[in-house]
Scaffold this active site. Structure first.
Site, PDB file in Angstrom:
ATOM      1  N   TYR A 106     -61.881 -96.949 -39.096  1.00  0.00           N
ATOM      2  CA  TYR A 106     -62.329 -96.720 -40.444  1.00  0.00           C
ATOM      3  C   TYR A 106     -61.185 -95.967 -41.379  1.00  0.00           C
ATOM      4  CZ  TYR A 106     -66.932 -98.158 -38.550  1.00  0.00           C
ATOM      5  OH  TYR A 106     -68.014 -98.896 -38.088  1.00  0.00           O
ATOM      6  N   ASP A 168     -70.394 -92.993 -29.068  1.00  0.00           N
ATOM      7  CA  ASP A 168     -69.387 -93.499 -28.007  1.00  0.00           C
ATOM      8  C   ASP A 168     -68.202 -92.529 -27.710  1.00  0.00           C
ATOM      9  OD1 ASP A 168     -70.627 -96.230 -27.794  1.00  0.00           O
ATOM     10  OD2 ASP A 168     -70.188 -96.267 -29.780  1.00  0.00           O
ATOM     11  N   HIS A 421     -57.679-100.936 -33.794  1.00  0.00           N
ATOM     12  CA  HIS A 421     -58.819-101.599 -34.177  1.00  0.00           C
ATOM     13  C   HIS A 421     -59.326-101.344 -35.441  1.00  0.00           C
ATOM     14  CE1 HIS A 421     -60.779 -97.867 -32.780  1.00  0.00           C
ATOM     15  NE2 HIS A 421     -61.726 -98.089 -33.465  1.00  0.00           N
TER      16      HIS A 421
END
Ligand code: ADP
Length: 559
Positions: A106, A168, A421
């Site tokens: 993000y 996570d 990612h």
């Protein structure tokens, strides 16, 4: 003559001379050792999740030096945060606060406006201020990570009384995650829902406490004489979120309206027993059926926690890079996915859940859950001890689902070399048809971009966060470009169908804010009105979540 080194990026519209004056004053506030300029000649090292970089995005999808800060300031205590805010107003310089900067996928520690001052709250302001096991609450500063509070509970032998919900990966800030409305996987998985009470520095530098914290704990004059941030809080601050009058807390999430310097969080009472499990689903059709079964079970709280339905490649990527399964540099085919599922002895989708409570309670719940899902042909049920892999995802999930943080899931990002990612995270109904429609569109676009679909459906109270992990090679400009094209295209594809994202990367904030445009962007007009009222000079996190203060021309900042 400037007395400080030239930063890689100056704040917008600022001369080096002005920057130099600003930095000198920042030294006076926080100490020179707590102000670091990102110099022109500095190589931008990404670091790692464990040791993250502090002024740019470790997983940059644009050029690495685009979202980069001019300097990083590490305030030591609340009055320094207040003083830095006042200084930023004086110099009209943008400041981007973060707690730890591990917000990977993000934007990490990077600011939306290049050249902003980054404010790292986590290095010094990292105290666990209170843990109350009778009330099952904690009060923390921005630098307290999930790992840190969990270790505190362990060290003080408090886990037999209370658990902490964790995401996570355990290295993020509890405050940072909650204000971004991040999630975990126990019954307390909605972190924002479970917060109670904020202490916030407003853009002006003023300090407020929300909810019951707005009321002093007593009229004892000695309390009133204390520094506001050090006054003992109202004893109901962590117990009742709402206080009196308008409920302000929400405006400090995903927002540029305040810097959260303390937050209360509810802990989960130790349920007196726990059992994680996995159910493998052999096909997309089985996933669809399973999600239809999930809605009544989740809404009715037979499913007590936040279960996940993970695509085979998410688990496969935890076990090894793409190269360990295939020589292909193309997206894997249906046949490849079947072969990987077979090799790993998993389903095409894998459902991870848990039951909580004493044994008789768990047994009843498990029997209902098994009856439901095992009625789908080809599904299989496993407990952690049934799996023999050395690093079984089920064993990791078994920890995560009881609030024991880990870093195990870091490895899926290495699916590709130099793996990085972006998260694409639309909200979906808990319904097989809706999930399949989202999956079909996202998977098709992934293939078009030449990338593999890796994703998971995370089941909240009434909806699912569909988290698509767009893994790309950060050292390969064409891979970055594909990832950027993919996410931009997906945002538009999904908006056409009324699917909106719950959170996003810096590079997508404007585009996504533009999709929440009911009634001629009425909500954005409200957000801008509040922003301009609270931050008239537009210094705090301009552009965050697509909200630009009036001192910025939005069009100049389009990416
Ligand atoms: P993580 O906890 O995952 O490391 P960060 O600290 O990077 O997360 O925070 C993610 C984002 O949340 C930041 O970029 C910022 O926009 C917002 N944020 C984090 N901490 C605060 C805070 N204390 N006050 C206001 N906003 C914050």
């Amino acid at each position: 003559m400037a007395s400080v080194p030239h930063p890689m990026r100056l704040p917008p519209g600022m001369s080096l001379d002005q920057f130099s004056k600003f930095i000198t004053k920042a030294h006076d506030i926080c100490g020179a050792e707590n102000v670091r300029i990102i110099e022109k000649s500095d190589p931008l090292h990404d670091g790692s999740y464990v040791d993250p970089c502090k002024g740019h995005d470790m997983h940059a999808v644009l050029e690495k030096d685009y979202f980069v800060a001019s300097a990083v300031i590490f305030p030591r205590e609340v009055p320094e945060v207040q003083a830095v805010m006042r200084l930023c107003n004086e110099f009209e310089v943008p400041v981007w606060p973060y707690s730890i900067g591990r917000n990977t996928g993000y934007g990490g520690a990077a600011p939306r406006v290049p050249g902003s001052i980054a404010m790292d709250l986590g290095v010094h302001m990292n105290k666990i201020l209170d843990v109350n096991v009778d009330d099952a609450t904690a009060l923390v500063e921005p630098g307290v990570t999930f790992m840190g509070l969990h270790e505190y509970l362990e060290k003080h032998k408090l886990r037999d009384r209370v658990w902490l919900d964790v995401p996570d990966l355990g290295g993020g800030s509890i405050i940072g995650n909650a204000v971004e409305r991040g999630v975990g996987y126990t019954p307390y998985g909605d972190h924002w829902m479970m917060h109670s009470g904020l202490e916030v520095v407003l853009p002006s530098g003023e300090l407020i406490r929300t909810g019951m914290g707005a009321m002093p704990d007593s009229d004892d004059p000695s309390i009133q004489r204390m520094r506001p941030d050090q006054q003992p809080p109202n004893r109901a601050w962590q117990l009742f979120n709402y206080g009196f009058g308008p409920y302000n807390d929400g405006i400090f999430t995903q927002s540029s309206l305040g810097i959260v310097v303390k937050m209360g969080i509810w802990l989960m009472p130790n349920p007196g027993g726990y059992q994680a499990y996995m159910i493998t689903l052999p096909s997309d059709a089985a996933l669809s059926r399973a999600l239809d079964l999930t809605k009544p079970l989740r809404v009715g709280m037979v499913l007590q926690n936040v279960p996940t339905f993970r695509h085979i490649l998410l688990d496969a990527a935890v076990y090894g890079p793409k190269s360990s399964y295939s020589d292909s540099d193309k997206p894997l085919t249906e046949e490849d996915l079947d072969a990987i599922a077979k090799k790993l002895d998993l389903g095409r989708w894998n459902f991870y859940g848990a039951v909580y409570g004493p044994e008789p309670v768990r047994n009843v719940l498990l029997s209902v859950i098994k009856d439901a899902y095992l009625s789908i042909p080809g599904t299989r049920f496993y407990l952690p001890e049934d799996r023999n892999e050395p690093r079984s995802v089920l064993k990791t999930r078994s920890n995560t689902l009881q609030g024991i943080p880990s870093l195990d899931e870091l490895s899926w990002v290495d699916w590709l070399p130099h793996g990085a990612h972006l998260f694409f995270s639309p909200i979906a109904k808990i319904s097989g048809a809706d999930a399949m429609a989202q999956y079909d569109i996202t998977a098709a676009r992934c293939r078009e971009a030449g990338l593999d679909f890796i994703g998971t459906f995370v089941v909240g109270m009434r909806e699912m966060h569909h988290i698509v992990c767009i893994v790309f090679n950060r050292e390969d400009p064409s891979s970055r470009k594909k990832a950027h094209w993919l996410i931009r295209t997906l945002v538009d594809d999904c908006a056409k169908r009324g699917w909106g994202e719950y959170r996003t990367h810096l590079a997508l904030m404007d585009q996504i804010a533009g999709t929440y445009n009911f009634n001629d962007n009425a909500q954005m007009k409200l957000n801008e009105t509040i922003k301009n009222a609270l931050d008239p000079k537009g210094v705090l996190a301009p552009g965050k979540n697509g909200i630009w203060p009036k001192s910025y021309n939005k069009a100049d900042w389009v990416i």
